[in-house]
Scaffold this active site. Structure first.
Site, PDB file in Angstrom:
ATOM      1  N   LYS A  37      51.566  44.534  35.872  1.00  0.00           N
ATOM      2  CA  LYS A  37      51.823  45.977  35.979  1.00  0.00           C
ATOM      3  C   LYS A  37      51.823  46.408  37.452  1.00  0.00           C
ATOM      4  O   LYS A  37      52.697  47.147  37.888  1.00  0.00           O
ATOM      5  CB  LYS A  37      50.767  46.781  35.198  1.00  0.00           C
ATOM      6  CG  LYS A  37      50.741  46.498  33.705  1.00  0.00           C
ATOM      7  CD  LYS A  37      49.787  47.415  32.955  1.00  0.00           C
ATOM      8  CE  LYS A  37      48.322  47.208  33.288  1.00  0.00           C
ATOM      9  NZ  LYS A  37      47.771  45.906  32.882  1.00  0.00           N
ATOM     10  N   ARG A 112      44.726  53.807  28.361  1.00  0.00           N
ATOM     11  CA  ARG A 112      44.244  52.556  27.778  1.00  0.00           C
ATOM     12  C   ARG A 112      43.563  52.766  26.437  1.00  0.00           C
ATOM     13  O   ARG A 112      43.093  51.806  25.838  1.00  0.00           O
ATOM     14  CB  ARG A 112      43.232  51.926  28.729  1.00  0.00           C
ATOM     15  CG  ARG A 112      43.788  50.791  29.573  1.00  0.00           C
ATOM     16  CD  ARG A 112      42.685  50.420  30.522  1.00  0.00           C
ATOM     17  NE  ARG A 112      42.694  49.091  30.998  1.00  0.00           N
ATOM     18  CZ  ARG A 112      43.069  48.743  32.230  1.00  0.00           C
ATOM     19  NH1 ARG A 112      43.580  49.619  33.048  1.00  0.00           N
ATOM     20  NH2 ARG A 112      42.938  47.511  32.627  1.00  0.00           N
ATOM     21  N   ARG A 152      44.707  34.876  40.618  1.00  0.00           N
ATOM     22  CA  ARG A 152      45.131  36.044  41.408  1.00  0.00           C
ATOM     23  C   ARG A 152      44.263  36.220  42.657  1.00  0.00           C
ATOM     24  O   ARG A 152      43.037  36.132  42.599  1.00  0.00           O
ATOM     25  CB  ARG A 152      45.039  37.299  40.533  1.00  0.00           C
ATOM     26  CG  ARG A 152      45.430  38.564  41.260  1.00  0.00           C
ATOM     27  CD  ARG A 152      45.847  39.652  40.322  1.00  0.00           C
ATOM     28  NE  ARG A 152      44.779  40.138  39.460  1.00  0.00           N
ATOM     29  CZ  ARG A 152      44.970  41.058  38.516  1.00  0.00           C
ATOM     30  NH1 ARG A 152      46.174  41.574  38.323  1.00  0.00           N
ATOM     31  NH2 ARG A 152      43.969  41.463  37.771  1.00  0.00           N
ATOM     32  N   ARG A 185      39.293  39.557  42.891  1.00  0.00           N
ATOM     33  CA  ARG A 185      38.561  40.635  42.215  1.00  0.00           C
ATOM     34  C   ARG A 185      37.414  40.042  41.425  1.00  0.00           C
ATOM     35  O   ARG A 185      37.566  39.002  40.792  1.00  0.00           O
ATOM     36  CB  ARG A 185      39.501  41.386  41.266  1.00  0.00           C
ATOM     37  CG  ARG A 185      40.326  42.428  41.955  1.00  0.00           C
ATOM     38  CD  ARG A 185      41.370  43.000  41.064  1.00  0.00           C
ATOM     39  NE  ARG A 185      40.912  43.326  39.714  1.00  0.00           N
ATOM     40  CZ  ARG A 185      41.678  43.911  38.799  1.00  0.00           C
ATOM     41  NH1 ARG A 185      42.925  44.234  39.109  1.00  0.00           N
ATOM     42  NH2 ARG A 185      41.216  44.176  37.607  1.00  0.00           N
ATOM     43  N   ARG A 196      37.928  41.448  28.704  1.00  0.00           N
ATOM     44  CA  ARG A 196      39.008  42.413  28.965  1.00  0.00           C
ATOM     45  C   ARG A 196      40.103  42.285  27.905  1.00  0.00           C
ATOM     46  O   ARG A 196      40.687  43.276  27.484  1.00  0.00           O
ATOM     47  CB  ARG A 196      39.577  42.185  30.372  1.00  0.00           C
ATOM     48  CG  ARG A 196      38.594  42.623  31.453  1.00  0.00           C
ATOM     49  CD  ARG A 196      38.937  42.046  32.793  1.00  0.00           C
ATOM     50  NE  ARG A 196      40.116  42.644  33.399  1.00  0.00           N
ATOM     51  CZ  ARG A 196      40.773  42.113  34.436  1.00  0.00           C
ATOM     52  NH1 ARG A 196      40.375  40.962  34.951  1.00  0.00           N
ATOM     53  NH2 ARG A 196      41.812  42.719  34.940  1.00  0.00           N
TER      54      ARG A 196
HETATM   55  P1  AMP Z   1      42.719  47.087  36.098  1.00  0.00           P
HETATM   56  O1  AMP Z   1      42.761  46.960  37.600  1.00  0.00           O
HETATM   57  O2  AMP Z   1      43.785  48.025  35.594  1.00  0.00           O
HETATM   58  O3  AMP Z   1      42.745  45.749  35.410  1.00  0.00           O
HETATM   59  O4  AMP Z   1      41.317  47.785  35.725  1.00  0.00           O
HETATM   60  C1  AMP Z   1      40.090  47.164  36.062  1.00  0.00           C
HETATM   61  C2  AMP Z   1      38.972  47.771  35.224  1.00  0.00           C
HETATM   62  O5  AMP Z   1      38.862  49.173  35.501  1.00  0.00           O
HETATM   63  C3  AMP Z   1      39.193  47.690  33.716  1.00  0.00           C
HETATM   64  O6  AMP Z   1      38.786  46.424  33.178  1.00  0.00           O
HETATM   65  C4  AMP Z   1      38.313  48.851  33.240  1.00  0.00           C
HETATM   66  O7  AMP Z   1      36.943  48.504  33.264  1.00  0.00           O
HETATM   67  C5  AMP Z   1      38.549  49.903  34.316  1.00  0.00           C
HETATM   68  N1  AMP Z   1      39.717  50.766  33.986  1.00  0.00           N
HETATM   69  C6  AMP Z   1      40.939  50.776  34.583  1.00  0.00           C
HETATM   70  N2  AMP Z   1      41.746  51.675  34.014  1.00  0.00           N
HETATM   71  C7  AMP Z   1      41.033  52.251  33.017  1.00  0.00           C
HETATM   72  C8  AMP Z   1      41.335  53.237  32.034  1.00  0.00           C
HETATM   73  N3  AMP Z   1      42.550  53.800  31.951  1.00  0.00           N
HETATM   74  N4  AMP Z   1      40.350  53.586  31.171  1.00  0.00           N
HETATM   75  C9  AMP Z   1      39.124  53.035  31.234  1.00  0.00           C
HETATM   76  N5  AMP Z   1      38.785  52.077  32.114  1.00  0.00           N
HETATM   77  C10 AMP Z   1      39.724  51.679  33.008  1.00  0.00           C
END
Ligand code: AMP
Length: 242
Positions: A37, A112, A152, A185, A196
Site C-alpha cells: 500500500k 481498518r 522490509r 520496523r 497482524r
Molecule cells: P501499518 O504501517 O499500516 O502496517 O500500521 C502499523 C500499525 O499501526 C498497525 O499494526 C496498527 O497497530 C496501527 N494502525 C495503523 N493504522 C491503523 C488503523 N487504521 N486503525 C487502527 N490501528 C492502526
C-alpha cells in the site's frame, strides 16, 4: 459495479486520459500488511500530487515524539492489534482538515475496521464538493507477504522502502539515495506479523467487502512489478472518475 484488474489489462502508456485533467478525489488503499500500500501510494502521489495519509506513519510519528496518543498506541502496535477507532478517527479528521487534501488524498491503511469505514463514509458524504470515494484493494499470497514483511527495510531519511530478498539496496543496509542506514520496523518480525494477519482477517477483511458492495471498487493483483500494479490502479481509477 466493481472493477477487477488482471495482469496486462491496464497500461500507463500514452493514449490514456489526460492525467492532469483527472481529479483523483478520495482514494482508499486497502489490503493486508505488506501488500505494498505504501509503495503504491507513493507512485500515486508522484502522479497526482495529492497527499498520502498513512495512519501507520502518523501513529509511528506520535510514538517517536512521545505524545499521549503515541504512548497509548505503542504497545498495541507491538502486539499487532489495532489502536481504538476513536483515537485513529480523531487523528485522521485533523489530517483531512489540512488544505492539501482539497483535490483528493490517499488513505493508506485506513479504514481498518467497519467502525472506521462508517465514520469515514459519513465524513466524506458531508464534505462539500467531495467526490465519492474509490476503494482499491491490493491482494498478495500469504507466503509472499511474509517475505515482504520480514525482508522490509526503510530509509528513515527519504522513506524509500527496500526488501533484502526482493529489492535490495546496492550496499547492504544503506540507502541508495542518501547513504542513510536502513531500519527495520519493530513490528515487521514473523511473530508480530502473524498477529497482524489475524487482526486483518477478523477486522479488516469485512471492510474490503463493505467497499466491494458499495461499488467504485477495484481489486488488483499486488504480486506484480510495482510499475505494473500502479498502472492497473491508475487506469482503473481514471475509468471510475470519468
Ligand atoms: P501499518 O504501517 O499500516 O502496517 O500500521 C502499523 C500499525 O499501526 C498497525 O499494526 C496498527 O497497530 C496501527 N494502525 C495503523 N493504522 C491503523 C488503523 N487504521 N486503525 C487502527 N490501528 C492502526
Amino acid at each position: 459495479m466493481s472493477t477487477v484488474v488482471t495482469p496486462g489489462a491496464a497500461s500507463a502508456a500514452p493514449g490514456t486520459p489526460n492525467r492532469a485533467a483527472v481529479r483523483p478525489g478520495p482514494l482508499l488503499l486497502l489490503g493486508a500488511p505488506g501488500v505494498g500500500k505504501g509503495t503504491q501510494a507513493k507512485e500515486l502521489v508522484r502522479l497526482w500530487g495529492i497527499p498520502q495519509i498513512s495512519t501507520g506513519d502518523l501513529l509511528r510519528g506520535n510514538v517517536a515524539q512521545g505524545t499521549d496518543l503515541g504512548r497509548m498506541a505503542h504497545e498495541i502496535m507491538q502486539r499487532g492489534e489495532l489502536v481504538p477507532d476513536s483515537l485513529v478517527n480523531e487523528m485522521v479528521a485533523a489530517r483531512l482538515a489540512e488544505p492539501d487534501t482539497k483535490n483528493g488524498f490517499i488513505l493508506d491503511g485506513f479504514p481498518r475496521t467497519l467502525g472506521q469505514a462508517h465514520w469515514v463514509d459519513e465524513q466524506l458524504a458531508s464534505a462539500a464538493d467531495a467526490l465519492p470515494v474509490v476503494a482499491v484493494s491490493i491482494k498478495v499470497d500469504y507466503n509472499q507477504l511474509l517475505r515482504r514483511i520480514t525482508g522490509r527495510r526503510n530509509c528513515p531519511v527519504c522513506q524509500r522502502i527496500y526488501n533484502i530478498y526482493l529489492q535490495s539496496p546496492l550496499r547492504d543496509g544503506v540507502c541508495d539515495n542518501d547513504g542513510a542506514t536502513l531500519v527495520q520496523r519493530s513490528d515487521d518480525t514473523e511473530l508480530c506479523y502473524e498477529g497482524r494477519m489475524r487482526t486483518y482477517a477478523n477486522l479488516t477483511a469485512p471492510v474490503v467487502e463493505h467497499y466491494r458492495g458499495l461499488g467504485r471498487f477495484v481489486e488488483v493483483n499486488g504480486d506484480l512489478p510495482v510499475a505494473e500494479v500502479a498502472a492497473g490502479i491508475i487506469s482503473a481509477v481514471e475509468k471510475l472518475r470519468q
